[in-house]
Design a protein around this motif. Structure first.
Motif, PDB file in Angstrom:
ATOM      1  N   ARG A 212       0.683  -1.027   0.019  1.00  0.00           N
ATOM      2  CA  ARG A 212       0.149  -0.458   0.104  1.00  0.00           C
ATOM      3  C   ARG A 212       0.949   1.455  -0.046  1.00  0.00           C
ATOM      4  NH1 ARG A 212      -3.047   2.346   4.315  1.00  0.00           N
ATOM      5  NH2 ARG A 212      -1.989   1.046   5.616  1.00  0.00           N
ATOM      6  N   ILE A 213       0.507   2.205  -0.638  1.00  0.00           N
ATOM      7  CA  ILE A 213       1.076   3.036  -0.607  1.00  0.00           C
ATOM      8  C   ILE A 213       0.570   4.694  -0.470  1.00  0.00           C
ATOM      9  CG2 ILE A 213       2.506   4.990  -2.228  1.00  0.00           C
ATOM     10  CD1 ILE A 213       3.371   2.119  -2.108  1.00  0.00           C
ATOM     11  N   ILE A 214       1.359   5.436   1.287  1.00  0.00           N
ATOM     12  CA  ILE A 214       0.406   6.753   1.089  1.00  0.00           C
ATOM     13  C   ILE A 214       1.387   7.462   0.734  1.00  0.00           C
ATOM     14  CG2 ILE A 214      -0.215   7.192   3.634  1.00  0.00           C
ATOM     15  CD1 ILE A 214      -0.776   5.194   4.676  1.00  0.00           C
ATOM     16  N   ARG A 215       0.673   8.940   0.103  1.00  0.00           N
ATOM     17  CA  ARG A 215       1.697   9.880  -0.125  1.00  0.00           C
ATOM     18  C   ARG A 215       1.291  11.103   0.415  1.00  0.00           C
ATOM     19  NH1 ARG A 215       1.629  12.950  -6.157  1.00  0.00           N
ATOM     20  NH2 ARG A 215       4.534  13.434  -6.369  1.00  0.00           N
TER      21      ARG A 215
ATOM     22  N   ALA B 264       5.759   0.515   8.163  1.00  0.00           N
ATOM     23  CA  ALA B 264       5.588   1.211   7.211  1.00  0.00           C
ATOM     24  C   ALA B 264       7.119   0.851   7.131  1.00  0.00           C
ATOM     25  CB  ALA B 264       4.848   2.712   6.977  1.00  0.00           C
ATOM     26  N   ARG B 265       7.188   1.957   5.803  1.00  0.00           N
ATOM     27  CA  ARG B 265       8.622   1.965   5.462  1.00  0.00           C
ATOM     28  C   ARG B 265       8.697   3.148   4.717  1.00  0.00           C
ATOM     29  NH1 ARG B 265      14.140  -1.296   3.447  1.00  0.00           N
ATOM     30  NH2 ARG B 265      15.647   0.874   3.171  1.00  0.00           N
ATOM     31  N   ILE B 266       9.369   3.882   4.638  1.00  0.00           N
ATOM     32  CA  ILE B 266       9.452   5.485   4.218  1.00  0.00           C
ATOM     33  C   ILE B 266      10.341   5.933   2.591  1.00  0.00           C
ATOM     34  CG2 ILE B 266      10.347   8.631   3.544  1.00  0.00           C
ATOM     35  CD1 ILE B 266       9.875   8.401   6.951  1.00  0.00           C
ATOM     36  N   VAL B 267       9.905   6.057   1.655  1.00  0.00           N
ATOM     37  CA  VAL B 267      10.316   6.720   0.803  1.00  0.00           C
ATOM     38  C   VAL B 267      10.422   7.759  -0.202  1.00  0.00           C
ATOM     39  CG1 VAL B 267      10.167   5.511  -2.132  1.00  0.00           C
ATOM     40  CG2 VAL B 267       9.416   3.731  -0.551  1.00  0.00           C
ATOM     41  N   ALA B 268      11.789   8.134   0.060  1.00  0.00           N
ATOM     42  CA  ALA B 268      11.839   9.093  -0.414  1.00  0.00           C
ATOM     43  C   ALA B 268      12.572   9.439  -2.032  1.00  0.00           C
ATOM     44  CB  ALA B 268      13.062  10.383   0.226  1.00  0.00           C
ATOM     45  N   GLY B 269      13.880   9.474  -2.083  1.00  0.00           N
ATOM     46  CA  GLY B 269      14.263   9.111  -4.022  1.00  0.00           C
ATOM     47  C   GLY B 269      14.025   7.512  -4.451  1.00  0.00           C
ATOM     48  N   GLY B 270      13.952   6.756  -3.271  1.00  0.00           N
ATOM     49  CA  GLY B 270      13.682   5.594  -3.825  1.00  0.00           C
ATOM     50  C   GLY B 270      15.190   4.628  -4.092  1.00  0.00           C
TER      51      GLY B 270
ATOM     52  N   LEU C 273       4.818   1.694   2.139  1.00  0.00           N
ATOM     53  CA  LEU C 273       5.283   2.504   1.843  1.00  0.00           C
ATOM     54  C   LEU C 273       4.672   3.887   2.337  1.00  0.00           C
ATOM     55  CD1 LEU C 273       6.686   0.836  -1.391  1.00  0.00           C
ATOM     56  CD2 LEU C 273       7.744   0.892   1.175  1.00  0.00           C
ATOM     57  N   ILE C 274       5.551   4.640   2.683  1.00  0.00           N
ATOM     58  CA  ILE C 274       4.785   6.363   2.503  1.00  0.00           C
ATOM     59  C   ILE C 274       6.157   7.001   1.997  1.00  0.00           C
ATOM     60  CG2 ILE C 274       4.870   8.242   4.452  1.00  0.00           C
ATOM     61  CD1 ILE C 274       4.651   6.165   6.247  1.00  0.00           C
ATOM     62  N   ASP C 275       5.100   6.910   0.456  1.00  0.00           N
ATOM     63  CA  ASP C 275       6.135   8.617  -0.032  1.00  0.00           C
ATOM     64  C   ASP C 275       6.276   9.834   0.399  1.00  0.00           C
ATOM     65  OD1 ASP C 275       6.832   8.971  -2.678  1.00  0.00           O
ATOM     66  OD2 ASP C 275       5.291   8.700  -3.538  1.00  0.00           O
TER      67      ASP C 275
ATOM     68  N   MET D  52      16.055   6.919 -14.136  1.00  0.00           N
ATOM     69  CA  MET D  52      16.334   5.518 -13.794  1.00  0.00           C
ATOM     70  C   MET D  52      14.652   5.228 -13.840  1.00  0.00           C
ATOM     71  SD  MET D  52      19.251   4.580 -14.509  1.00  0.00           S
ATOM     72  CE  MET D  52      20.950   4.544 -14.764  1.00  0.00           C
ATOM     73  N   SER D  53      13.731   4.843 -15.075  1.00  0.00           N
ATOM     74  CA  SER D  53      12.123   4.907 -14.007  1.00  0.00           C
ATOM     75  C   SER D  53      12.209   3.318 -13.586  1.00  0.00           C
ATOM     76  CB  SER D  53      11.237   4.809 -15.157  1.00  0.00           C
ATOM     77  OG  SER D  53      11.485   3.507 -16.104  1.00  0.00           O
ATOM     78  N   CYS D  54      13.296   1.860 -13.143  1.00  0.00           N
ATOM     79  CA  CYS D  54      12.952   1.049 -12.549  1.00  0.00           C
ATOM     80  C   CYS D  54      13.567   1.583 -11.178  1.00  0.00           C
ATOM     81  CB  CYS D  54      14.153   0.314 -12.942  1.00  0.00           C
ATOM     82  SG  CYS D  54      15.469   0.814 -12.525  1.00  0.00           S
ATOM     83  N   LEU D  55      13.643   2.632 -11.061  1.00  0.00           N
ATOM     84  CA  LEU D  55      14.025   2.885  -9.188  1.00  0.00           C
ATOM     85  C   LEU D  55      12.970   4.370  -8.714  1.00  0.00           C
ATOM     86  CD1 LEU D  55      17.977   2.905  -9.047  1.00  0.00           C
ATOM     87  CD2 LEU D  55      16.168   0.769  -8.229  1.00  0.00           C
ATOM     88  N   VAL D  56      12.446   4.530  -9.781  1.00  0.00           N
ATOM     89  CA  VAL D  56      10.951   5.545  -9.544  1.00  0.00           C
ATOM     90  C   VAL D  56       9.231   4.264  -9.054  1.00  0.00           C
ATOM     91  CG1 VAL D  56       9.876   7.102  -9.658  1.00  0.00           C
ATOM     92  CG2 VAL D  56      12.097   6.945 -10.521  1.00  0.00           C
ATOM     93  N   LEU D  57       8.694   4.824  -7.722  1.00  0.00           N
ATOM     94  CA  LEU D  57       7.854   4.780  -7.906  1.00  0.00           C
ATOM     95  C   LEU D  57       6.959   4.974  -8.885  1.00  0.00           C
ATOM     96  CD1 LEU D  57       7.380   4.950  -4.417  1.00  0.00           C
ATOM     97  CD2 LEU D  57       6.987   2.665  -5.950  1.00  0.00           C
ATOM     98  N   ALA D  58       5.953   4.722  -9.188  1.00  0.00           N
ATOM     99  CA  ALA D  58       4.772   5.120  -9.907  1.00  0.00           C
ATOM    100  C   ALA D  58       4.269   5.750  -9.374  1.00  0.00           C
ATOM    101  CB  ALA D  58       3.761   4.245 -10.613  1.00  0.00           C
ATOM    102  N   SER D  59       4.234   6.460  -7.890  1.00  0.00           N
ATOM    103  CA  SER D  59       3.361   7.127  -7.640  1.00  0.00           C
ATOM    104  C   SER D  59       3.942   8.320  -7.346  1.00  0.00           C
ATOM    105  CB  SER D  59       2.858   7.414  -6.132  1.00  0.00           C
ATOM    106  OG  SER D  59       3.992   6.668  -5.478  1.00  0.00           O
TER     107      SER D  59
END
Length: 474
Positions: A4-7, A25-31, A48-50, A367-374
């Motif tokens: 689940r993604i929270i932004r 939860a885990r924080i995602v910043a740059g990812g 994941l908290i974006d 690098m789009s493989c290291l970017v969440l769609a959100s």
């Protein structure tokens, strides 16, 4: 990933989400670190908290005698800050060593600290600079020196529910100078074999008033060579002193054998690297080789106001508004290929190593493989399918054809996206700048010479065209 993604779009909302999802939860910043771990299924986080949309955390600025970095400041943010070279040289040098331009456009300096690997490039310079981190949670804020932040291998003093709000350190000056040195196995995308940062504050008589030496990749955490620091106090940085301090600093190391180098090798080279770093400071050569204008692969692009994300991605892709439903747990690469049907962007490694998946996100090559769609929600995205214009191929595409730069073609979409962004950033790029631009892209057919020739040709043609336009306007 099936998470689940929270932004959140504000810092209070992020803190509230961390508190509510405590333990899950885990924080995602740059990812750029987190996404690799998720791809390897090395993290059990359910949520994941974006935090990438919290604009108030993305800044680099001077506050009095200090440099302050926001928790979302990227390496490119630092490199693009005009005073950085003079105020934070060792950190600038470390930032230039991190990954490749596409990584530096997304990865955050705070994220490098949180990952807490002794091989992470920015820890040593920040430790040498005397940095402190400000942590925020639902309970309030606290600031701790970086010396106390790392508690063990990949362990930090971050408490559950906390995130880094800011990093602060005293700016360099004419009497307080420093340098960062890294030994890697290749020129880009290299994990350190050994790294170090040296900072020296001089007294009025040119003797050393105080010094800080931080050593990376030679212990479970980045460490200070405190006996060597004490020995420097009151000394003059002549060749003999630098060599002696290098030998003393090497005794503080507790390296291990690994795939990049043996413990014996690390000990053998460390003393010489420390001595050379100190000699560079003594001779005012610490900034040698640091470009005045680093290649960023990033140009300004308008961005929509940050918006909450509910699993449906709204973005402008190749100039067309698109709606991609149920992409919350996907990478941008997967959403582009599977949901948008844009298969020109290739998946090579899924870990940010090969650059085949390079696209433009709000004007930056990533690098789009290291970017969440959100993280592309509300953004402008350009893929290889959108590179050509209504009047024909992009000049770099034409140059690739003219120079026979395409072999198997698998790497070419990413190469083109990186190269074309360089031409946007600086039309008359040098060969060294072109090499930097594609340093995050791997050509499996080893065809770099023709690719570089095509980039030079396209740049020269574009520069000539601009001169013609300027002449007509005059």
């Amino acid at each position: 990933m099936a998470r689940r993604i929270i932004r959140p779009t504000t810092l209070p909302a992020a803190v509230a989400a961390l508190r509510q999802e405590s333990g899950r939860a885990r924080i995602v910043a740059g990812g750029t670190d987190v996404l690799v771990e998720l791809q390897r299924k090395a993290d059990p986080a359910e949520v994941l908290i974006d935090v990438s949309a919290i604009d108030e955390l993305r800044f680099v600025r001077r506050e009095g005698d200090d440099v302050v970095l926001g928790g979302l400041a990227t390496y490119n943010d630092l490199l693009a800050w005009p005073p950085a070279r003079g105020a934070a040289l060792p950190l600038v040098q470390a930032a230039l060593e991190v990954g490749a331009p596409q990584i530096r456009a997304r990865a955050t300096i705070a994220g490098n600290l949180v990952t807490a690997s002794p091989a992470n490039d920015t820890i040593a310079p920040l430790l040498a600079l005397g940095a402190a981190v400000t942590l925020v949670s639902a309970s309030g804020e606290r600031t701790i020196p970086l010396d106390a932040f790392f508690t063990g291998f990949r362990q930090t003093a971050l408490a559950p529910g906390e995130l880094i709000r800011a990093i602060r350190f005293p700016a360099l000056s004419s009497s307080r100078r420093g340098v960062f040195v890294k030994l890697g196995l290749r020129r880009a995308q290299a994990i350190s074999v050994v790294s170090l940062a040296a900072l020296v504050e001089f007294a009025l008589d040119a003797t050393v008033q105080s010094a800080r030496l931080a050593l990376g990749c030679v212990a479970p955490t980045v460490i200070r060579a405190e006996p060597a620091e004490r020995a420097l106090a009151g000394a003059r940085l002549d060749a003999r002193t630098c060599a002696a301090i290098g030998e003393l600093a090497a005794r503080s190391a507790r390296p291990i054998d690994d795939v990049r180098g043996s413990a014996a090798y690390r000990r053998a080279v460390l003393g010489g690297l420390v001595a050379d770093a100190l000699q560079r400071i003594a001779e005012h050569r610490e900034a040698d080789g640091v470009p005045e204008r680093p290649v960023l692969l990033q140009t300004q692009a308008a961005r929509a106001e940050p918006a909450e994300f509910d699993g449906t991605l709204f973005a402008t892709i190749n100039g067309v508004p698109r709606r991609l439903a149920n992409v919350g747990d996907k990478t941008l690469l997967a959403a582009l290929r599977d949901d948008a049907g844009l298969t020109g962007t290739k998946e090579g490694c899924a870990e940010g190593e090969c650059g085949a998946c390079t696209v433009w996100l709000d004007g930056a090559a990533v690098m789009s493989c290291l970017v969440l769609a959100s993280q592309a929600h509300g953004a402008q995205v350009t893929t290889i399918e959108g590179l050509a214009g209504d009047d024909g191929l992009h000049p770099l595409q034409d140059a690739y054809i003219a120079h026979g730069a395409v072999q198997c073609g698998f790497c070419i979409p990413g190469m083109l996206m990186a190269g074309a962004k360089l031409l946007d950033e600086r039309p008359a790029a040098t060969t060294a700048e072109a090499q930097t631009a594609i340093s995050g892209n791997i050509c499996r057919c080893t065809g770099y010479r023709k690719i570089l020739d095509a980039m030079q040709d396209a740049g020269e043609r574009r520069a000539a065209r601009r001169r013609e336009i300027d002449a007509v306007r005059r």
